[in-house]
Design a protein around this motif. Structure first.
Motif, PDB file in Angstrom:
ATOM      1  N   MET A   1      -3.831  11.468   0.733  1.00 38.67           N
ATOM      2  CA  MET A   1      -3.370  12.365   1.769  1.00 38.67           C
ATOM      3  C   MET A   1      -1.670  12.399   1.696  1.00 38.67           C
ATOM      4  SD  MET A   1      -5.366  14.434   3.702  1.00 38.67           S
ATOM      5  CE  MET A   1      -6.628  13.587   4.232  1.00 38.67           C
ATOM      6  N   TYR A   2      -1.345  13.654   1.348  1.00 41.65           N
ATOM      7  CA  TYR A   2       0.134  13.725   1.395  1.00 41.65           C
ATOM      8  C   TYR A   2       0.763  14.626   2.517  1.00 41.65           C
ATOM      9  CZ  TYR A   2       0.206  10.781  -2.683  1.00 41.65           C
ATOM     10  OH  TYR A   2      -0.191   9.658  -3.593  1.00 41.65           O
ATOM     11  N   GLY A   3       1.824  14.271   2.961  1.00 37.47           N
ATOM     12  CA  GLY A   3       2.627  15.410   3.510  1.00 37.47           C
ATOM     13  C   GLY A   3       1.822  15.819   4.867  1.00 37.47           C
ATOM     14  N   LYS A   4       1.070  14.874   5.569  1.00 36.06           N
ATOM     15  CA  LYS A   4       0.328  15.333   6.822  1.00 36.06           C
ATOM     16  C   LYS A   4       0.645  14.400   7.981  1.00 36.06           C
ATOM     17  CE  LYS A   4      -4.304  16.973   7.904  1.00 36.06           C
ATOM     18  NZ  LYS A   4      -5.695  17.082   7.390  1.00 36.06           N
ATOM     19  N   LYS A   5       1.213  14.962   8.913  1.00 36.71           N
ATOM     20  CA  LYS A   5       1.386  13.822  10.029  1.00 36.71           C
ATOM     21  C   LYS A   5       0.102  13.431  10.735  1.00 36.71           C
ATOM     22  CE  LYS A   5       4.609  13.082  13.642  1.00 36.71           C
ATOM     23  NZ  LYS A   5       4.796  11.660  13.176  1.00 36.71           N
ATOM     24  N   VAL A   6       0.266  12.075  10.643  1.00 40.93           N
ATOM     25  CA  VAL A   6      -0.934  11.505  10.836  1.00 40.93           C
ATOM     26  C   VAL A   6      -1.137  10.755  12.457  1.00 40.93           C
ATOM     27  CG1 VAL A   6      -2.376   9.437  10.532  1.00 40.93           C
ATOM     28  CG2 VAL A   6      -1.309  10.369   8.744  1.00 40.93           C
TER      29      VAL A   6
ATOM     30  N   VAL B   1       0.854  -1.088  -0.104  1.00 43.15           N
ATOM     31  CA  VAL B   1       0.036   0.036  -0.049  1.00 43.15           C
ATOM     32  C   VAL B   1       0.785   1.375   0.192  1.00 43.15           C
ATOM     33  CG1 VAL B   1      -1.641   1.260   1.276  1.00 43.15           C
ATOM     34  CG2 VAL B   1      -1.827  -1.139   1.272  1.00 43.15           C
ATOM     35  N   MET B   2       1.688   1.145   0.920  1.00 41.16           N
ATOM     36  CA  MET B   2       2.766   2.489   1.086  1.00 41.16           C
ATOM     37  C   MET B   2       3.611   2.716  -0.491  1.00 41.16           C
ATOM     38  SD  MET B   2       4.722   1.659   4.687  1.00 41.16           S
ATOM     39  CE  MET B   2       5.739   2.931   4.599  1.00 41.16           C
ATOM     40  N   GLU B   3       3.760   1.610  -1.004  1.00 41.16           N
ATOM     41  CA  GLU B   3       4.458   1.620  -2.421  1.00 41.16           C
ATOM     42  C   GLU B   3       3.728   2.448  -3.355  1.00 41.16           C
ATOM     43  OE1 GLU B   3       5.786  -2.093  -4.061  1.00 41.16           O
ATOM     44  OE2 GLU B   3       6.180  -1.192  -5.801  1.00 41.16           O
ATOM     45  N   GLU B   4       2.484   1.992  -3.492  1.00 40.35           N
ATOM     46  CA  GLU B   4       1.420   2.362  -4.564  1.00 40.35           C
ATOM     47  C   GLU B   4       1.244   3.890  -4.123  1.00 40.35           C
ATOM     48  OE1 GLU B   4      -2.052   0.098  -4.334  1.00 40.35           O
ATOM     49  OE2 GLU B   4      -1.122  -1.422  -5.902  1.00 40.35           O
ATOM     50  N   LYS B   5       1.276   4.235  -2.945  1.00 40.05           N
ATOM     51  CA  LYS B   5       0.931   5.806  -2.574  1.00 40.05           C
ATOM     52  C   LYS B   5       2.015   6.411  -2.935  1.00 40.05           C
ATOM     53  CE  LYS B   5      -0.231   8.759   1.266  1.00 40.05           C
ATOM     54  NZ  LYS B   5      -0.554   8.747   2.739  1.00 40.05           N
TER      55      LYS B   5
ATOM     56  N   GLY C   1      -0.760   1.653   6.465  1.00 35.04           N
ATOM     57  CA  GLY C   1       0.211   1.776   5.132  1.00 35.04           C
ATOM     58  C   GLY C   1      -0.409   2.884   4.360  1.00 35.04           C
ATOM     59  N   SER C   2      -1.781   3.153   4.192  1.00 35.16           N
ATOM     60  CA  SER C   2      -2.236   4.246   3.260  1.00 35.16           C
ATOM     61  C   SER C   2      -2.112   5.690   4.016  1.00 35.16           C
ATOM     62  CB  SER C   2      -3.961   4.208   3.142  1.00 35.16           C
ATOM     63  OG  SER C   2      -4.614   4.291   4.438  1.00 35.16           O
ATOM     64  N   ALA C   3      -2.037   5.358   5.771  1.00 36.69           N
ATOM     65  CA  ALA C   3      -2.115   6.547   6.324  1.00 36.69           C
ATOM     66  C   ALA C   3      -0.706   7.326   6.247  1.00 36.69           C
ATOM     67  CB  ALA C   3      -2.541   6.418   7.666  1.00 36.69           C
ATOM     68  N   VAL C   4       0.349   6.654   6.325  1.00 36.14           N
ATOM     69  CA  VAL C   4       1.609   6.953   6.438  1.00 36.14           C
ATOM     70  C   VAL C   4       2.457   7.078   4.922  1.00 36.14           C
ATOM     71  CG1 VAL C   4       2.321   6.088   8.648  1.00 36.14           C
ATOM     72  CG2 VAL C   4       2.954   4.770   6.587  1.00 36.14           C
ATOM     73  N   GLY C   5       3.272   7.903   4.826  1.00 34.25           N
ATOM     74  CA  GLY C   5       4.069   8.008   3.644  1.00 34.25           C
ATOM     75  C   GLY C   5       4.960   7.181   3.687  1.00 34.25           C
ATOM     76  N   ASP C   6       6.369   7.746   3.422  1.00 35.40           N
ATOM     77  CA  ASP C   6       7.415   6.647   3.225  1.00 35.40           C
ATOM     78  C   ASP C   6       8.071   6.798   4.523  1.00 35.40           C
ATOM     79  OD1 ASP C   6       8.121   9.505   2.543  1.00 35.40           O
ATOM     80  OD2 ASP C   6       9.308   8.908   0.859  1.00 35.40           O
ATOM     81  N   ASP C   7       7.547   7.681   5.436  1.00 44.37           N
ATOM     82  CA  ASP C   7       8.297   7.743   6.722  1.00 44.37           C
ATOM     83  C   ASP C   7       8.040   6.408   7.479  1.00 44.37           C
ATOM     84  OD1 ASP C   7       9.297   8.511   9.027  1.00 44.37           O
ATOM     85  OD2 ASP C   7       7.885  10.358   9.276  1.00 44.37           O
ATOM     86  N   LEU C   8       9.438   5.757   7.497  1.00 43.53           N
ATOM     87  CA  LEU C   8       9.252   4.503   8.279  1.00 43.53           C
ATOM     88  C   LEU C   8       9.136   4.581   9.856  1.00 43.53           C
ATOM     89  CD1 LEU C   8      11.949   2.314   6.732  1.00 43.53           C
ATOM     90  CD2 LEU C   8       9.612   1.777   6.866  1.00 43.53           C
ATOM     91  N   GLY C   9       9.752   5.881  10.504  1.00 46.67           N
ATOM     92  CA  GLY C   9       9.348   6.097  11.962  1.00 46.67           C
ATOM     93  C   GLY C   9       7.964   6.040  11.972  1.00 46.67           C
ATOM     94  N   GLU C  10       7.140   6.844  11.350  1.00 44.52           N
ATOM     95  CA  GLU C  10       5.848   7.270  11.544  1.00 44.52           C
ATOM     96  C   GLU C  10       5.044   5.785  11.215  1.00 44.52           C
ATOM     97  OE1 GLU C  10       2.455   9.963   9.569  1.00 44.52           O
ATOM     98  OE2 GLU C  10       4.667  10.247   9.004  1.00 44.52           O
ATOM     99  N   SER C  11       5.487   4.935  10.647  1.00 41.41           N
ATOM    100  CA  SER C  11       4.731   3.907  10.546  1.00 41.41           C
ATOM    101  C   SER C  11       4.765   2.931  11.525  1.00 41.41           C
ATOM    102  CB  SER C  11       5.168   3.090   8.899  1.00 41.41           C
ATOM    103  OG  SER C  11       6.345   2.478   9.139  1.00 41.41           O
ATOM    104  N   GLN C  12       5.963   2.867  11.862  1.00 40.72           N
ATOM    105  CA  GLN C  12       6.446   2.137  13.147  1.00 40.72           C
ATOM    106  C   GLN C  12       5.638   2.333  14.384  1.00 40.72           C
ATOM    107  OE1 GLN C  12      10.640   2.333  13.741  1.00 40.72           O
ATOM    108  NE2 GLN C  12      10.846   0.508  12.570  1.00 40.72           N
ATOM    109  N   SER C  13       5.435   3.718  14.561  1.00 42.63           N
ATOM    110  CA  SER C  13       4.632   4.134  15.754  1.00 42.63           C
ATOM    111  C   SER C  13       3.138   3.701  15.609  1.00 42.63           C
ATOM    112  CB  SER C  13       4.756   5.674  16.135  1.00 42.63           C
ATOM    113  OG  SER C  13       4.040   6.387  14.854  1.00 42.63           O
TER     114      SER C  13
END
Lengths: 303, 450
Positions: free
Chosen positions: B432-437, B219-223, B337-349
């Protein structure tokens, strides 16, 4: 007859109004420019037209029918931020996207081969997308957008990232598709492209449709009765001195052998010409200066 | 429907055609097989295989001699160890044992007190393996035992008469409608059930995490690729998400099937390959006949126990829990995956809260297997975040049917709910891009209009 009609379309996100009561109509067979600064709501508007999102209120018609689930197959959309599956082969990818648009396998294959032949890139079929350059990927993207012969083609900044040669190639294809009957919406903030390509425009700012119409009409509406006068020889003293007594016209700018003159209205142009001749100015050129879309755009956006 | 099929196909084929998938799918069982085969082989081929030991017996018990000084009852040699009696001073032996061709010295001192623990010593440059150490202890133990038996005035072979063999045989009983006691052999040895329970729960645990993560990454990759906007101008975001989850699940099932088939095949072939050697392996040869019998018995029981499992019940139920659990977690991973961008740290949390129930299930599992019909086991089976791991662990213990049905129903209903829920988040997130989720933000997305 209009291919696309929007009536009072509204879309809110949270507290932010992305599309604020927008109405306009795209005549069938036209190339229609959707203009506006970044963040004006163009993309939100396009997403409503492409059925990616739905309008909170208002109505959208495509070719006389209310927008419905069958319509995506009749629209081709190339988003501004675009991409492909990097690890997939060109052929597989194009087949997949074409079939998602409702084409049969056979039909998709046939159309795709035609397009690849047209661009002279049939040997890319088995290549992975990541092996292609950015420009090459754009071509593939374009083919994916148009392969199902959409009635309405929506191109969001189609030339961004293209070198002039490829940009021209794509531009020719756009004209060709238009000739074959596709209506085209062309979203951009690059005004010179719009002037060159589009017949109609809508200017979107802060979610609102600020103005719509034929490009020629818009220019007429916004013209400031500016005339450029080319002359040779020396200007009579009165003119050279900026004759304030002459309330009929105002000299806006003086250049070498050229004057930029603003008059009250269109009818005053003959009077101006007569006056100048009378004064013994040797006129070599006389033409009206229409505002560029860029000027109109900036004037509208800045209020 | 047709589009969902197209998406499913793409997601499935893209993964299955990957070289890495083909390799891990085919090679993992062989890696297991290697782990099973290689250590015994190395053990056999290793240089500490044969040892020649000098036995210096001062007690006179281990190497009994007749009046002429000849050893009458030597220690029998084994495959790895040969025992040679020597008669010399310990000190001299320690100096010369290597020249004399020995690998080590077993020293049995004189016994002053018959009741004391028997302390023997081993001198050598190298180390004894655990097996060899045990073998030597056992051999010498036997010698002292038979001496003690004789000293007590018994014939040596009488000892067998004193031995008793006890086996606990479990029977399941219940009252039938007429009130008669019905007795049934318990099919599973508890050990087999425990092993199976652990195994099944673990497989699901790994699948949940590995394939859930795959859905998220995809999902992240497609986004990030931005292809997603092109795709959802042709299909509904929900179709794309569902197609992806289904496609990846098919990859998981295929992998399970191939693994299952290969492991089964290898499990049949390995004993054939190692067969004759295995029975001669040092562990076996050191066993008494009785012990060997038990060993063979045990293996047979294991096979019988496995073949008697109610596979017709276990396999379909296992699949239900596998799929149910996978759908719940894959849906959650897709939403993240859809909510985060490529930010791995964010996806971890955001993935952490998803992982917690999975990890908790695994840590509860031993307690559940210890008491598979207990309260903890029951309630964890009813909570759909835990049940995909807990229930399969309980299956070999034959939980009551109504519990399986209830827990399965809850699981399936929850899976549907979460797929719907994830779809709500997904359709907003992918655009949704560039928004901290934050979680609050995700909550809001649930209620966005299309």
């Amino acid at each position: 007859m209009n291919i696309l009609t929007l009536e009072n379309v509204v879309k809110n996100y949270d507290k932010h109004c992305a599309v604020d009561n927008v109405s306009f109509a795209v005549p069938k067979g036209s190339i229609y420019g959707l203009l506006g600064p970044n963040g004006a709501g163009k993309t939100s508007l396009i997403r409503i037209i492409t059925t990616i999102t739905r309008a909170d209120s208002g109505e959208v018609w495509l070719d006389g029918e209310k927008l419905n689930a069958g319509h995506p197959a009749e629209i081709g959309y190339m988003p501004e931020e675009r991409g492909l599956y990097k690890k997939m082969k060109v052929g597989e990818q194009l087949m997949y996207l074409a079939q998602l648009k409702g084409m049969s396998k056979k039909e998709a294959k046939k159309n795709l081969m035609e397009w690849l032949e047209k661009f002279g890139i049939t040997d890319w079929w088995g290549k992975k997308v990541e092996e292609l350059s950015k420009g090459m990927q754009q071509k593939i993207q374009f083919i994916a957008t148009v392969v199902h012969r959409p009635k309405l083609l929506i191109l969001d900044e189609p030339f961004s990232g293209l070198d002039p040669i490829n940009a021209n190639l794509i531009k020719d294809e756009i004209y060709q598709l238009n000739k074959e009957g596709s209506s085209i919406i062309f979203s951009t903030h690059r005004m010179e492209q719009v002037e060159e390509i589009c017949e109609y425009i809508s200017l979107i700012n802060q979610g609102k449709n600020v103005l719509s119409g034929k490009v020629a009409d818009v220019k007429q509406d916004f013209k400031q009765h500016l005339f450029s006068i080319g002359y040779s020889g020396v200007l009579p003293a009165e003119l050279a001195m900026q004759d304030a007594a002459n309330a009929n016209f105002e000299i806006v700018e003086r250049k070498e052998q050229e004057l930029l003159v603003k008059i009250e209205n269109d009818e005053a142009s003959n009077a101006l010409l007569q006056y100048l001749i009378q004064k013994g100015v040797h006129i070599r050129a006389f033409h009206e200066i229409l505002p560029t879309l860029n000027e109109i755009f900036i004037r509208q956006v800045n209020g | 429907m047709n589009k969902l099929w197209l998406i499913f196909q793409r997601e499935f084929l893209v993964r299955v055609k990957k070289r890495s998938f083909i390799l891990t799918t085919l090679l993992t069982p062989f890696a297991f097989a290697l782990i099973m085969i290689v250590p015994p082989l190395i053990g056999k081929m290793g240089d500490n295989g044969m040892k020649r030991l000098a036995v210096l017996d001062e007690s006179g018990v281990v190497m009994q001699r007749d009046d002429s000084g000849k050893v009458v009852a030597p220690i029998s040699d084994t495959q790895n160890l040969t025992f040679k009696p020597v008669e010399t001073k310990l000190e001299d032996l320690q100096k010369s044992y290597q020249e004399d061709g020995f690998d080590g010295i077993v020293y049995v001192p004189e016994m002053v007190n018959n009741d004391a623990a028997i302390r023997i010593q081993y001198f050598s440059e190298g180390q004894l393996s655990m097996g060899d150490k045990r073998t030597i202890e056992k051999k010498i133990e036997q010698k002292f035992e038979s001496k003690k038996i004789k000293d007590a005035g018994f014939e040596e072979n009488m000892i067998e008469q004193f031995q008793a063999d006890v086996a606990l045989n479990q029977k399941q009983i219940y009252l039938d409608d007429a009130g008669n006691i019905v007795e049934k052999d318990k099919k599973n040895g508890a050990e087999v059930a425990t092993a199976m329970g652990f195994f099944m729960a673990f497989i699901i645990y790994i699948i949940l995490i590995v394939y859930g993560m795959q859905v998220m990454r995809s999902v992240m990759e497609e986004k990030m690729n931005r292809i997603v906007e092109v795709v959802i101008s042709s299909v509904k975001p929900f179709q794309l998400m569902l197609g992806k989850i289904l496609g990846v699940s098919a990859v998981g099932i295929l992998q399970l099937l191939v693994w299952g088939g290969l492991i089964f095949g290898i499990a049949l072939l390995v004993p054939l390959f190692l067969g004759i050697d295995a029975s001669q392996a040092q562990g076996m040869s050191e066993m008494s006949a009785a012990e060997q019998e038990t060993m063979i018995d045990y293996t047979n029981q294991l096979l019988i126990s496995l073949s008697q499992q109610n596979w017709g019940f276990i396999i379909p139920v296992f699949l239900v829990y596998f799929l149910g659990g996978y759908f719940i977690y894959a849906a959650l991973f897709a939403a993240v995956g859809s909510a985060v961008g490529d930010d791995l740290g964010e996806s971890q949390s955001l993935t952490m809260p998803i992982m917690i129930p999975v990890i908790l299930s695994i840590s509860f599992m031993p307690a559940v297997i210890d008491n598979p019909d207990g309260t903890l086991a029951f309630w964890l089976s009813m909570i759909p975040f835990f049940s995909p791991i807990i229930m399969p662990a309980r299956l070999p213990f034959e939980p009551p049917l109504w519990e399986v049905l209830l827990s399965g129903a809850i699981l399936i209903a929850t899976a549907f709910f979460f797929i719907w829920l994830a779809g709500r988040i997904y359709r907003v997130g992918i655009l949704m891009y560039g928004k901290k989720v934050t979680f609050k933000e995700l909550g809001k997305w649930l209620f966005y209009k299309d």
